[in-house]
Design a protein around this motif. Structure first.
Motif, PDB file in Angstrom:
ATOM      1  N   PRO A   1       1.010  -1.361   0.123  1.00 19.99           N
ATOM      2  CA  PRO A   1       0.059   0.127   0.114  1.00 19.99           C
ATOM      3  C   PRO A   1       0.879   1.389   0.070  1.00 19.99           C
ATOM      4  CG  PRO A   1      -0.170  -0.938   2.271  1.00 19.99           C
ATOM      5  CD  PRO A   1       0.698  -1.967   1.164  1.00 19.99           C
ATOM      6  N   ASN A   2       0.199   2.397  -0.587  1.00 22.63           N
ATOM      7  CA  ASN A   2       0.837   3.558  -0.542  1.00 22.63           C
ATOM      8  C   ASN A   2      -0.155   4.477  -0.117  1.00 22.63           C
ATOM      9  OD1 ASN A   2       3.372   3.051  -2.091  1.00 22.63           O
ATOM     10  ND2 ASN A   2       1.833   2.598  -3.826  1.00 22.63           N
ATOM     11  N   LEU A   3       0.444   5.507   0.678  1.00 22.96           N
ATOM     12  CA  LEU A   3      -0.299   6.658   1.449  1.00 22.96           C
ATOM     13  C   LEU A   3       0.313   8.090   0.925  1.00 22.96           C
ATOM     14  CD1 LEU A   3      -2.557   7.829   3.360  1.00 22.96           C
ATOM     15  CD2 LEU A   3      -0.598   7.733   5.123  1.00 22.96           C
ATOM     16  N   ALA A   4      -0.614   8.812   0.207  1.00 19.46           N
ATOM     17  CA  ALA A   4      -0.324  10.167  -0.083  1.00 19.46           C
ATOM     18  C   ALA A   4      -1.138  11.355   0.249  1.00 19.46           C
ATOM     19  CB  ALA A   4      -0.127  10.090  -1.762  1.00 19.46           C
ATOM     20  N   PHE A   5      -0.730  12.500   0.400  1.00 18.88           N
ATOM     21  CA  PHE A   5      -1.396  13.738   0.832  1.00 18.88           C
ATOM     22  C   PHE A   5      -1.384  14.484  -0.505  1.00 18.88           C
ATOM     23  CE2 PHE A   5      -0.564  18.421   1.437  1.00 18.88           C
ATOM     24  CZ  PHE A   5      -1.474  18.364   2.147  1.00 18.88           C
ATOM     25  N   VAL A   6      -2.768  14.969  -0.720  1.00 19.50           N
ATOM     26  CA  VAL A   6      -3.259  15.694  -1.971  1.00 19.50           C
ATOM     27  C   VAL A   6      -3.907  16.927  -1.760  1.00 19.50           C
ATOM     28  CG1 VAL A   6      -4.471  15.348  -4.093  1.00 19.50           C
ATOM     29  CG2 VAL A   6      -3.166  13.223  -3.213  1.00 19.50           C
ATOM     30  N   TYR A   7      -3.310  17.917  -2.314  1.00 17.11           N
ATOM     31  CA  TYR A   7      -4.082  19.280  -2.035  1.00 17.11           C
ATOM     32  C   TYR A   7      -4.579  19.718  -3.566  1.00 17.11           C
ATOM     33  CZ  TYR A   7      -4.558  24.219  -0.792  1.00 17.11           C
ATOM     34  OH  TYR A   7      -5.102  25.471  -0.749  1.00 17.11           O
ATOM     35  N   ASN A   8      -5.739  20.161  -3.461  1.00 18.58           N
ATOM     36  CA  ASN A   8      -6.171  21.003  -4.495  1.00 18.58           C
ATOM     37  C   ASN A   8      -6.721  22.220  -4.547  1.00 18.58           C
ATOM     38  OD1 ASN A   8      -5.901  18.878  -7.059  1.00 18.58           O
ATOM     39  ND2 ASN A   8      -7.035  17.612  -5.189  1.00 18.58           N
TER      40      ASN A   8
END
Length: 357
Positions: A192-199
């Motif tokens: 698994p991979n965990l990412a922080f996304v901001y738009n």
């Protein structure tokens, strides 16, 4: 009433994605790249050492050829003096024309040998210029001499130094580490991979691009969102397992190559060591032979002038002296090149008592 519909929509957006946890993928990729750079540095060092050895060998080849030319020139002078003495003895009735004829034949032969040595010297210089990247038409004048450098070496110490310093071995060890990183990357393929996304979005609609900047007619709206994205591969058709097995196989091949390289380095060091020992003993023998041949020629010249020996016996002494000088020059060159081979085999500069520098 009339409703006017804007012709275009204008959006300005910004998206930022920052991985938080990738099961070591980014870290291992970074380490792999860093190790690859170090491996290339070791490859460059190996190439440098080969260039140094080739240049050293070519340089001493030129010096040897020049030395052999000088030896042959000295032989020509000796035989010319022999011809003059033979002529004097014939005139005095103490020798026959046969002795004079033999001396003249010997002089012609040694002059032919001198021409060959001069050509060998020219070819040696051309080879040296080719090694260092000079034009074959360039004029060079090398200064130096082949000198004896006493050196005591120990085979076990040489092998240990080679194991510590040979860049080829270091390069393969680094490639083995790279292979392990590739295995780790392959294992992380189905993790698994965990990412922080901001738009962030800034929107407006207008009839034309000019109206976009008119705050009186149209209003800009902004919006943003923040997301934590977790991706978990469920099934990849066993692709990850196949990539892991492939990466492990590559590592095993590197390990096998490493063992073969270690054996090759040991063989290289042993061979260079034996060549050095042989050259050292031969040089000692040839040094004594030159001294004996020189004394023998001195006595032969005196006895020939007094009519005590024939011209054939004098020619034998002359040939023996010339051959002894030639053999000594070759032995000294072999000794110097043997040291250069040892230094290349151990990737170390050797001092008089053997120690890596």
């Amino acid at each position: 009433f009339t409703i006017k519909i804007p012709k275009d929509n204008y959006n300005v957006g910004l998206a930022v994605k920052q991985p938080l946890f990738t099961w070591g993928k980014i870290f291992n990729a970074y380490k792999q790249s860093k190790l690859a750079l170090e491996a290339e540095k070791q490859g460059l060092e190996s190439a440098k050492q080969q260039v140094i050895f080739d240049t050293t060998k070519a340089f001493y080849g030129v010096l040897l050829a020049d030395q052999l030319v000088k030896v042959t020139e000295m032989a020509v002078e000796q035989v010319q003096a022999h011809v003059k003495v033979a002529q004097d003895l014939v005139n005095a009735g103490m020798a026959t024309d046969f002795d004079l004829l033999r001396a003249k034949v010997q002089l012609a032969n040694i002059k032919s040998q001198l021409i060959k040595m001069q050509n060998i010297s020219k070819l040696a210089k051309d080879g040296f210029k080719n090694i260092i990247g000079l034009s074959l038409d360039a004029d060079i004048n090398l200064k130096g001499e082949i000198t004896y450098r006493p050196l005591e070496v120990d085979l076990d110490s040489l092998i240990k130094t080679a194991m510590d310093k040979r860049p080829e071995l270091k390069q393969l060890e680094i490639q083995e580490q790279i292979g392990e990183k590739i295995v780790s990357l392959a294992k992380a393929g189905n993790k698994p991979n965990l990412a922080f996304v901001y738009n962030y979005a800034y929107k407006s609609n207008a009839d034309s691009i000019k109206d976009v900047f008119s705050q009186d007619k149209y209003k800009w709206n902004n919006s943003w969102n923040l997301t934590f994205a977790l991706s978990l591969p469920l099934f990849d058709g066993f692709a990850t397992r196949a990539r892991v097995n492939q990466a492990k196989s590559a590592v095993n091949q590197i390990k096998i190559g490493k063992e073969q390289l270690i054996n090759g380095i040991i063989l290289d060091v042993r061979s260079s060591f034996m060549s050095f020992q042989e050259a050292k003993e031969l040089l000692k023998v040839q040094d004594e032979t030159v001294q004996q041949a020189e004394e023998s020629l001195r006595i032969a010249n005196l006895r020939y002038k007094n009519g005590m020996i024939t011209g054939v016996e004098l020619m034998d002494a002359e040939l023996a002296f010339t051959q002894a000088q030639t053999n000594y020059s070759n032995a000294l060159n072999d000794y110097v090149i043997a040291i250069a081979k040892l230094e290349k085999a151990t990737a170390s500069k050797l001092d008089q008592r053997f120690g890596g520098k």
